[in-house]
Design an enzyme around this catalytic site. Structure first.
Site, PDB file in Angstrom:
ATOM      1  CB  CYS A  56      -0.896  -0.021   1.240  1.00 12.13           C
ATOM      2  SG  CYS A  56      -2.029   1.390   1.363  1.00 12.13           S
ATOM      3  CE1 TYR A  86      -8.904   4.455   1.910  1.00 11.73           C
ATOM      4  CE2 TYR A  86      -6.607   4.845   2.440  1.00 11.73           C
ATOM      5  CZ  TYR A  86      -7.602   4.661   1.510  1.00 11.73           C
ATOM      6  OH  TYR A  86      -7.278   4.674   0.178  1.00 11.73           O
TER       7      TYR A  86
END
Length: 421
Positions: free
Chosen positions: A164, A244
């Protein structure tokens, strides 16, 4: 060295190509194969990729194909960056959950579950093809939801590591604030994919001085602005959550925001159309500035670093990756996939030790891990009841009536991608 990129027709691929070209001494690629079923996009992206290599003097050969078996044959590493259903499916993921007052997002909540259900079977099929042609190849997964997809790959016995770009983004931003080389910044990065916190930022390596308190004191406002969170949240946590976490810490506010603006999928779809037009210009031989707005910043650098280390090259000794827990977080099963700093070499990724976590963090990690376990079960075995249980377990859903409606909506919007439906 041969690398294959499955999903190579993505408009984001030129960013990856640029990284391969600039960092060719770290990762000396002789052949790069771009694999994608969308032949029209693949031709445009492949043409630009060859021009970027040529301009930057990279001697490697770039091949394009829609044949997965041919593309991955004899590859030393295979990068997965696919999107099953394309931006149209993403548009649905980001909209129908809002009808229940739940976050609509492509990697978490109900939308993230839909993406997992569409994606896991496809990725496992590709991985089996890789194993048949070259069982020693590494699979690097950038396909979301990375944690669930990587867990599926590892449980099936594949040589896989998830990647990621959140961590490398923090590394670069913190380094800019500190005025040091990014390679000098070591993050105490802990959690699950898209559910992580920077507990520390150390200059010089894992044993270096933790300068995160200094960063928060001197640059807290800028850091919070990057996260789209109030500075008070970051200050009270005393650590830096990933972007997030705003879906959890500010759920209702984010839902109101999402209901009043175009979806990210719509924005990206418009951007992709413009990018593809640019890629068709035979005079273009570098990644366009518009690509920076597409997302995935620094992915190319992270991918090169990881591939180089796995293939015995000159990658960094420590990298943030998604890999098996194996006791690193003692409150999770060994086969859970966590996102942490790890020692990476030709044998794979070994997580570094993590200090005991505050329940504020470990509780949410445990909750979302339980959801991911149920989500993977649903992706592997199908069935409405399994989908319902995964939704009921997710902290962004968690109510019986919502889980019932969202299950029906998910199946209705994804029936063409779900063999059992």
């Amino acid at each position: 060295m041969k690398l294959a990129v499955v999903g190579g027709g993505s408009t984001y691929t030129p960013e990856l190509i640029d990284g391969f070209a600039r960092l060719r001494d770290t990762l000396p690629i002789e052949e790069l194969v771009l694999v994608d079923p969308a032949a029209d996009r693949l031709e445009l992206v492949g043409g630009l990729a060859r021009r970027i290599f040529a301009k930057q003097g990279h001697p490697g050969r770039i091949v394009t194909t829609s044949d997965v078996d041919a593309g991955v044959a004899d590859a030393d590493a295979v990068l997965l960056q696919l999107r099953v259903g394309g931006q149209a499916a993403r548009q649905q993921d980001e909209t129908w959950p809002l009808e229940c007052g739940c976050v609509g997002q492509e990697t978490t909540g109900a939308g993230g579950l839909a993406k997992a259900l569409r994606t896991v079977p496809v990725v496992l099929d590709i991985a089996e093809r890789v194993r048949r042609t070259n069982p020693n190849a590494w699979i690097i997964d950038f396909t979301n939801p990375v944690g669930i997809v990587t867990r599926a790959l590892l449980q099936a016995g594949h040589k896989a590591v998830g990647l990621c770009n959140v961590a490398i983004g923090f590394q670069r931003k913190f380094a800019a604030h500190l005025g040091v080389d990014p390679a000098q910044v070591h993050l105490d990065h802990v959690g699950l994919n898209h559910l992580t916190w920077e507990l520390g930022a150390r200059v010089g390596g894992p044993e270096g001085e933790n300068v995160l308190p200094k960063l928060l004191a001197e640059h807290g406002e800028a850091i919070a602005a990057d996260l789209h969170m109030p500075q008070t949240i970051v200050d009270r946590l005393g650590v830096v959550p990933s972007y997030y976490l705003r879906y959890y810490y500010q759920h209702d506010a984010v839902v109101r925001e999402l209901r009043t603006k175009p979806s990210r999928a719509a924005e990206v779809a418009a951007m992709e159309a413009e990018l593809l037009t640019m890629y068709g210009d035979p005079a273009l031989d570098e990644k366009p500035e518009l690509l920076a707005k597409r997302g995935g910043a620094f992915y190319s650098e992270a991918a090169v670093d990881l591939a180089a280390s796995l293939l015995g090259g000159g990658g960094s000794p420590y990298q943030v990756v998604n890999t098996r827990n194996n006791g690193t977080l003692p409150f999770l099963p060994d086969d859970a996939v966590i996102e942490v700093q790890a020692s990476v070499d030709g044998t794979g990724a070994t997580p570094l030790a993590v200090p005991a976590l505050d329940p504020l963090f470990s509780g949410l990690i445990a909750n979302v891990t339980a959801y991911e376990d149920l989500a993977l079960h649903a992706a592997l075995h199908g069935g409405r009841d399994r989908v319902f249980k995964a939704l009921l377990a997710h902290p962004l859903v968690g109510q019986y009536e919502y889980a019932e409606k969202l299950t029906d909506d998910l199946v209705a919007h994804n029936r063409e991608h779900l063999a059992w439906a």
